[in-house]
Design a protein around this motif. Structure first.
Motif, short mmCIF file in Angstrom:
data_model
loop_
_atom_site.label_atom_id
_atom_site.label_comp_id
_atom_site.label_asym_id
_atom_site.label_seq_id
_atom_site.Cartn_x
_atom_site.Cartn_y
_atom_site.Cartn_z
N ARG A 60 28.92 45.83 34.37
CA ARG A 60 29.58 47.13 35.36
C ARG A 60 28.06 47.62 35.82
N THR A 110 47.65 42.75 45.19
CA THR A 110 48.07 43.53 43.89
C THR A 110 49.34 42.72 43.01
N VAL A 111 49.50 43.37 42.06
CA VAL A 111 50.28 42.96 41.02
C VAL A 111 51.07 42.78 41.50
N LYS A 112 52.39 43.96 42.36
CA LYS A 112 53.30 44.10 42.85
C LYS A 112 53.71 42.37 43.88
N ARG A 115 53.60 39.40 42.12
CA ARG A 115 55.07 39.28 41.34
C ARG A 115 55.54 39.07 42.93
N SER A 338 46.83 39.71 20.74
CA SER A 338 46.32 40.83 21.83
C SER A 338 45.29 39.99 22.30
N ARG A 340 44.08 41.04 25.70
CA ARG A 340 43.67 41.19 26.98
C ARG A 340 42.50 41.96 27.61
N ARG A 341 41.53 41.48 26.57
CA ARG A 341 40.34 41.93 26.55
C ARG A 341 39.58 40.68 27.14
N SER A 347 34.23 40.51 34.24
CA SER A 347 34.60 41.98 34.87
C SER A 347 33.50 42.47 35.43
N GLY A 348 33.57 43.64 35.05
CA GLY A 348 32.49 44.26 36.75
C GLY A 348 33.31 44.22 38.31
N PRO A 349 33.12 44.93 38.76
CA PRO A 349 33.16 45.23 39.76
C PRO A 349 34.09 43.81 40.79
N GLN A 351 35.46 40.50 39.32
CA GLN A 351 36.65 40.36 37.99
C GLN A 351 37.50 39.67 39.18
N GLN A 355 43.23 37.01 39.99
CA GLN A 355 43.87 36.72 39.01
C GLN A 355 45.66 37.27 38.36
N ASN A 356 45.82 38.53 39.59
CA ASN A 356 47.67 38.54 39.40
C ASN A 356 48.38 37.35 40.01
N ARG A 359 48.17 34.30 37.12
CA ARG A 359 49.20 35.22 36.07
C ARG A 359 51.01 34.34 36.13
#
Lengths: 403, 64
Positions: A60, A110-112, A115, A338, A340-341, A347-349, A351, A355-356, A359
């Motif tokens: 980051r 995006t997530v939306k 999905r 968990s 999630r981390r 990580s960082g910009p 990432q 990814q979604n 998933r």
């Protein structure tokens, strides 16, 4: 790049025979000994950062650059260095230029939006499993399911004809193989860029309802971006869109088959439990196993050492995913933890942009496969499975299965 | 607890939306974070703190 002092470890390090799901112990061992360590690369040295907290902080940090044309940037291989010198995509830029280019693409991931693709992904999964069932056992899970699924999904999203899959899958394999010569890597990269550049130009006058048609209209036709820029970013999305998820499906299946109780839980579990299981499998396997790579723009003090401006830095995300400070008993696969981390997407910009989408594909692929073939099993002993140790994306070259 | 987001730093990864969908959304046009409420809803404290922790761009802040 740091040049002087002797190094204790060559990077990438080797995994232990018989432990195909675990990172090299020489790397995870550094978590509790020398968390920032100088390592030997194929063409020099770099700093290896293993601890989760140090990786998150530095990835980051704007003093750490993703500029692959910087002389200190630690390239993975000679082929990778040759290609990266020509890179025009946002993966090789720093903010604010990186953010401007990345934002050309974020709307589609995006997530939306991702999905919303779930029904179509499920239908592609069902078709592939139908074909596997009709053909009958044995099957190669890579060729029959794990590779075609994400290839079909990213082709539809980008607007790349799936009929060209042999061509782009082969070119991608050359590009991510650390054994490829600079000539081989550059040629494969050039062919992909030419192909995608032609496709984008074609889409100016023949648009479809897909990402590359939008890029053709909004970026290329308007003169906001060059053909090379659009094609290089399309190349990134196409490769990253199929190689990584394909290997998560196949290697994840291989890992679940070693843990039948957890496989059953994914087969019969609620969507929430499957979501958690996918995060855990991303953590446990870290298929992007050759680290995230950067170069220091200024001197940086971290982990008791001073990284000098111009030094290369490698972030061992597989080690961070086994950091006991963050994950209790990190060596255990536990779908109910968990996770999630995890650092599977970096990580960082920078990432992972996709990814979604990954998933959605993984959350649907594992349960569907295990429900369709409750008797799924490896058709060969685990130690005879060809693991992808020399590829930038880890996994299996093939996965012979029966049911 | 009061939440602020930095749209300039946001890289549109969507991790916050996965963790706390009642608090965070993404703009349709470019995936950048949209704060649905600046106050942390009751029972969402842990999820919002996790979103702060996993945001790759460190674009979310929570103040008491």
């Amino acid at each position: 790049m740091p040049q002087s002092s002797p190094t204790a470890l060559s990077w990438p390090a080797e995994r232990t025979a018989g432990c195909p799901f675990d990172p090299p112990p020489a790397v995870t061992g550094l978590l509790t000994t020398v968390p920032v360590q100088r390592v030997a690369l194929w063409d020099g040295t770099a700093w290896l950062v293993t601890r989760h907290a140090d990786q998150v902080a530095l990835l980051r940090d704007s003093r750490v650059s993703a500029d692959t044309s910087h002389p200190g940037y630690p390239a993975l291989s000679a082929g990778s260095r040759a290609m990266r010198a020509h890179s025009r995509s946002f993966i090789a830029m720093d903010d604010p230029e990186h953010a401007d280019r990345r934002r050309v693409y974020t709307a589609d991931f995006t997530v939306k939006r991702t999905r919303g693709l779930a029904p179509r992904v499920q239908s592609l999964i069902d078709d592939l499993l139908d074909a596997m069932e009709r053909k009958g056992p044995p099957a190669d899970l890579v060729a029959d399911f794990a590779l075609p699924l994400p290839s079909l999904v990213i082709c539809e999203l980008l607007g790349v004809p799936y009929t060209d899959h042999d061509f782009f899958q082969r070119a991608s394999a050359v590009i991510i193989d650390t054994r490829s010569t600079p000539e081989e890597a550059l040629e494969a990269s050039r062919r992909l860029i030419d192909y995608l550049g032609d496709l984008i130009e074609h889409k100016v006058d023949h648009p479809g309802d897909d990402l590359l048609s939008r890029v053709a209209a909004e970026q290329f036709a308007t003169g906001l971006s060059t053909r090379e820029q659009c094609a290089d970013e399309a190349r990134l999305l196409l490769i990253a869109g199929h190689e990584t998820t394909a290997n998560m499906i196949a290697l994840g299946t291989c890992a679940f088959l070693q843990h039948p109780e957890q496989l059953a839980a994914v087969r019969d579990g609620s969507p929430e439990r499957v979501e958690g299981a996918v995060e855990e499998m991303l953590r446990y396997l870290t298929v992007a196993h050759m680290g995230r790579r950067r170069v220091a723009l200024e001197d940086i003090e971290i982990g008791g050492v001073r990284i000098a401006a111009g030094d290369g830095i490698i972030f061992a995300n597989d080690a961070a995913n086994r950091d006991p400070e963050v994950f209790e008993h990190p060596e255990r696969l536990d779908i109910d933890r968990s996770a999630r981390r995890h650092m599977a997407f970096g990580s960082g910009p920078h990432q992972c942009l996709g990814q979604n989408l990954a998933r959605v594909e993984l959350q649907l692929a594992y349960p569907a496969l295990f429900r369709r073939f409750p008797g799924l099993r490896l058709d060969r002993p685990l130690d005879e499975i060809p693991f992808r140790t020399a590829m930038a994306v880890y996994g299996v070259h093939e996965l012979p299965v029966s049911w | 607890m009061h939440i602020t987001v930095n749209e300039e730093k946001c890289c549109g990864a969507g991790q916050c939306v996965l963790l706390a969908p009642d608090v965070f959304d993404q703009r349709d046009e470019d995936g950048i974070v949209v704060l649905l409420t600046p106050r942390v809803p009751a029972g969402q404290e842990a999820a919002v703190h996790e979103a702060v922790a996993v945001c790759p761009a460190a674009a979310i802040e929570v103040r008491a």
